[in-house]
Enzyme design. Structure first.
Site, PDB file in Angstrom:
ATOM      1  N   GLU A  70       0.826  -1.206   0.000  1.00  0.00           N
ATOM      2  CA  GLU A  70       0.000   0.000   0.000  1.00  0.00           C
ATOM      3  C   GLU A  70       0.864   1.261   0.000  1.00  0.00           C
ATOM      4  O   GLU A  70       1.961   1.286   0.566  1.00  0.00           O
ATOM      5  CB  GLU A  70      -0.897   0.013   1.233  1.00  0.00           C
ATOM      6  CG  GLU A  70      -1.966  -1.060   1.173  1.00  0.00           C
ATOM      7  CD  GLU A  70      -2.893  -1.044   2.365  1.00  0.00           C
ATOM      8  OE1 GLU A  70      -4.097  -1.234   2.175  1.00  0.00           O
ATOM      9  OE2 GLU A  70      -2.421  -0.846   3.508  1.00  0.00           O
ATOM     10  N   CYS A 124       7.114  -6.133   8.098  1.00  0.00           N
ATOM     11  CA  CYS A 124       8.186  -5.424   8.806  1.00  0.00           C
ATOM     12  C   CYS A 124       8.738  -6.332   9.894  1.00  0.00           C
ATOM     13  O   CYS A 124       8.003  -7.130  10.471  1.00  0.00           O
ATOM     14  CB  CYS A 124       7.622  -4.139   9.436  1.00  0.00           C
ATOM     15  SG  CYS A 124       8.894  -3.074  10.157  1.00  0.00           S
ATOM     16  N   CYS A 162       7.244  -3.373  16.402  1.00  0.00           N
ATOM     17  CA  CYS A 162       6.753  -2.318  17.290  1.00  0.00           C
ATOM     18  C   CYS A 162       5.328  -2.691  17.709  1.00  0.00           C
ATOM     19  O   CYS A 162       4.496  -3.019  16.863  1.00  0.00           O
ATOM     20  CB  CYS A 162       6.762  -0.967  16.580  1.00  0.00           C
ATOM     21  SG  CYS A 162       8.416  -0.499  16.025  1.00  0.00           S
ATOM     22  N   ASN A 197      -3.003   6.703  15.823  1.00  0.00           N
ATOM     23  CA  ASN A 197      -4.133   6.330  14.961  1.00  0.00           C
ATOM     24  C   ASN A 197      -4.579   4.923  15.336  1.00  0.00           C
ATOM     25  O   ASN A 197      -3.760   4.015  15.358  1.00  0.00           O
ATOM     26  CB  ASN A 197      -3.699   6.327  13.495  1.00  0.00           C
ATOM     27  CG  ASN A 197      -3.274   7.706  13.029  1.00  0.00           C
ATOM     28  OD1 ASN A 197      -3.996   8.677  13.211  1.00  0.00           O
ATOM     29  ND2 ASN A 197      -2.081   7.799  12.468  1.00  0.00           N
ATOM     30  N   CYS A 249       2.031  -0.955  16.078  1.00  0.00           N
ATOM     31  CA  CYS A 249       1.946  -0.713  14.638  1.00  0.00           C
ATOM     32  C   CYS A 249       1.292  -1.882  13.883  1.00  0.00           C
ATOM     33  O   CYS A 249       1.656  -3.038  14.091  1.00  0.00           O
ATOM     34  CB  CYS A 249       3.358  -0.468  14.088  1.00  0.00           C
ATOM     35  SG  CYS A 249       3.381  -0.072  12.329  1.00  0.00           S
ATOM     36  N   HIS A 288       9.279   8.135  20.410  1.00  0.00           N
ATOM     37  CA  HIS A 288       8.091   7.570  21.059  1.00  0.00           C
ATOM     38  C   HIS A 288       8.166   7.409  22.571  1.00  0.00           C
ATOM     39  O   HIS A 288       7.226   6.906  23.196  1.00  0.00           O
ATOM     40  CB  HIS A 288       7.690   6.233  20.425  1.00  0.00           C
ATOM     41  CG  HIS A 288       7.439   6.291  18.947  1.00  0.00           C
ATOM     42  ND1 HIS A 288       7.314   7.478  18.256  1.00  0.00           N
ATOM     43  CD2 HIS A 288       7.290   5.306  18.025  1.00  0.00           C
ATOM     44  CE1 HIS A 288       7.097   7.217  16.972  1.00  0.00           C
ATOM     45  NE2 HIS A 288       7.083   5.927  16.808  1.00  0.00           N
ATOM     46  N   CYS A 312      -0.640   6.942   9.465  1.00  0.00           N
ATOM     47  CA  CYS A 312       0.588   6.299   9.954  1.00  0.00           C
ATOM     48  C   CYS A 312       0.282   5.061  10.773  1.00  0.00           C
ATOM     49  O   CYS A 312      -0.545   5.094  11.671  1.00  0.00           O
ATOM     50  CB  CYS A 312       1.326   7.247  10.898  1.00  0.00           C
ATOM     51  SG  CYS A 312       2.351   8.378  10.056  1.00  0.00           S
ATOM     52  N   CYS A 364       3.700   8.731   0.424  1.00  0.00           N
ATOM     53  CA  CYS A 364       4.224   7.935   1.539  1.00  0.00           C
ATOM     54  C   CYS A 364       4.402   6.512   1.034  1.00  0.00           C
ATOM     55  O   CYS A 364       3.433   5.812   0.760  1.00  0.00           O
ATOM     56  CB  CYS A 364       3.221   8.006   2.689  1.00  0.00           C
ATOM     57  SG  CYS A 364       3.642   6.955   4.065  1.00  0.00           S
TER      58      CYS A 364
HETATM   59  N1  SAH Z   1       9.810   1.985  10.228  1.00  0.00           N
HETATM   60  C1  SAH Z   1       9.794   3.420  10.150  1.00  0.00           C
HETATM   61  C2  SAH Z   1       8.589   3.929   9.358  1.00  0.00           C
HETATM   62  C3  SAH Z   1       7.290   3.545  10.010  1.00  0.00           C
HETATM   63  S1  SAH Z   1       5.828   4.475   9.803  1.00  0.00           S
HETATM   64  C4  SAH Z   1       9.783   4.016  11.545  1.00  0.00           C
HETATM   65  O1  SAH Z   1       9.621   3.271  12.497  1.00  0.00           O
HETATM   66  O2  SAH Z   1       9.990   5.218  11.679  1.00  0.00           O
HETATM   67  C5  SAH Z   1       6.117   6.079  10.285  1.00  0.00           C
HETATM   68  C6  SAH Z   1       5.725   6.442  11.713  1.00  0.00           C
HETATM   69  O3  SAH Z   1       4.402   6.014  12.073  1.00  0.00           O
HETATM   70  C7  SAH Z   1       6.657   5.840  12.748  1.00  0.00           C
HETATM   71  O4  SAH Z   1       7.058   6.869  13.623  1.00  0.00           O
HETATM   72  C8  SAH Z   1       5.775   4.861  13.452  1.00  0.00           C
HETATM   73  O5  SAH Z   1       6.222   4.573  14.732  1.00  0.00           O
HETATM   74  C9  SAH Z   1       4.452   5.559  13.411  1.00  0.00           C
HETATM   75  N2  SAH Z   1       3.288   4.726  13.704  1.00  0.00           N
HETATM   76  C10 SAH Z   1       3.196   3.371  13.730  1.00  0.00           C
HETATM   77  N3  SAH Z   1       1.955   2.976  14.087  1.00  0.00           N
HETATM   78  C11 SAH Z   1       1.246   4.096  14.287  1.00  0.00           C
HETATM   79  C12 SAH Z   1      -0.106   4.359  14.651  1.00  0.00           C
HETATM   80  N4  SAH Z   1      -0.973   3.377  14.844  1.00  0.00           N
HETATM   81  N5  SAH Z   1      -0.492   5.644  14.774  1.00  0.00           N
HETATM   82  C13 SAH Z   1       0.374   6.654  14.503  1.00  0.00           C
HETATM   83  N6  SAH Z   1       1.650   6.482  14.146  1.00  0.00           N
HETATM   84  C14 SAH Z   1       2.086   5.216  14.047  1.00  0.00           C
END
Ligand code: SAH
Length: 343
Positions: A91, A111, A115, A290, A118, A216, A333, A104
């Protein structure tokens, strides 16, 4: 399975075209259509002989991705799903800002970072995307909205620094204005969960890309609960690497801070974070969480989000709150995931 032509080097394209009795210059024409004009239908490449167009149509596809679904959000965000040549679904999200479009992109299928908050983490890593699969996401985005993508952010599915080799190949493609996509390095943002050795390595590559680091948490204990990678690299290691990146590239690092209710968003978290950031030339981007349907986490109240931001501001820290885009179509995100795994 048909092979794609976007992934071919100039020499390979010339070789392929030779088999159809075509002169060398056709390679440039073909590449021009695919990259500069965003055309993936060989039938529309009108300066190629009709016979060649038909042959190519029969034997190849232009891009290594095929659009399967396009969803439009109420706020103008567009999310599209594409199928890879090996039948995986990825996506990509297109966002419209006052300064133009930003895309994006996903850097991996699934992945490996795990985390806990996520959606992309579920199911683990399937495979890395190639540099041309990353490029194709941008070309298809431009095709969908019929406009240029001014910015590229690596904030879709995957950890870009865990796909380091292909990421570098992609950046090299962007720098190659004869063969690649013309996009300024400063308009590319690489977001990472904090892979310290790769951040340091990237600092040496002489790309002027923007680095965003997912923080975070304001201490290692909470960070360790959210990002397993934090048990490998401490916040100190991460900040040292960020500083190193700035020293070598002259680029300020952006830190991303996800705000999760009852986890990392209290007043004391804000003051701890302010103390931590005061020592660094940095910008902090707050991301209200989110929701993900199968995960229990939620964002704090708007009041607490504002308070958190104001506490940082009054400590002299440059802070923005990320506007949530596309959440009605699960395009925000952390909401992207490998749909094949979702079944
Ligand atoms: N692997 C990279 C890119 C991930 S997405 C990273 O970790 O930075 C980009 C951002 O979205 C990251 O900061 C990630 O932690 C955040 N993210 C992940 N899940 C999320 C959610 N449910 N709501 C908001 N941000 C989120």
């Amino acid at each position: 399975m048909k092979k794609d032509l976007l992934s071919k080097s100039k020499e390979e394209l010339i070789e392929i075209l030779k088999q159809y009795n075509q002169p060398k210059f056709r390679a440039n024409q073909l590449r021009d259509w695919m990259v500069k004009r965003n055309v993936s239908d060989f039938g529309k490449m009108l300066n190629l002989p009709k016979e060649l167009r038909d042959e190519l149509q029969k034997d190849f596809v232009a891009y290594p991705l095929e659009v399967k679904e396009v969803q439009h959000s109420e706020d103008g965000t567009v999310k599209f799903a594409t199928k890879t040549l090996d039948n995986e679904i990825i996506e990509t999200v297109i966002m419209k800002y006052h300064y133009g479009y930003s895309v994006c992109v996903s850097s991996q299928i699934g992945c490996a970072m795990e985390c806990v908050f996520c959606a992309s983490a579920k199911g683990g890593l399937v495979r890395n995307l190639t540099e041309n699969e990353i490029l194709a996401q941008i070309l298809l985005a431009q095709q969908i909205v019929e406009d240029r993508m001014g910015h590229v952010v690596f904030m879709g599915m995957g950890e870009p620094l865990n796909n380091y080799v292909n990421l570098i190949k992609f950046l090299e493609l962007c720098r190659d204005d004869d063969w690649g996509l013309i996009i300024g390095m400063r308009n590319i943002t690489i977001s990472t969960s904090g892979l310290v050795p790769q951040i340091r390595k990237l600092a040496h590559e002489e790309f002027q890309v923007t680095l965003a680091v997912s923080l975070h948490a304001s201490n290692d204990k909470i960070r360790g609960r959210l990002l397993p990678i934090a048990s490998k690299y401490s916040l100190k290691d991460v900040f040292d690497a960020g500083k190193y990146y700035t020293e070598h590239t002259g680029r300020r690092v952006t830190y991303e801070y996800l705000l999760i209710k009852d986890m990392n968003s209290s007043d004391s978290d804000a003051s701890e974070l302010a103390k931590l950031l005061r020592k660094h030339i940095a910008h902090i981007n707050l991301i209200p969480y989110n929701p993900v349907s199968f995960l229990p986490w939620e964002a704090p109240s708007q009041e607490q989000i504002n308070k958190f931001a104001n506490m940082l501001k009054s400590a002299g820290i440059s802070v923005t709150i990320r506007r949530e885009l596309g959440s009605d179509i699960d395009a925000a995100c952390g909401q992207l995931r490998n749909k094949k795994l979702a079944k």
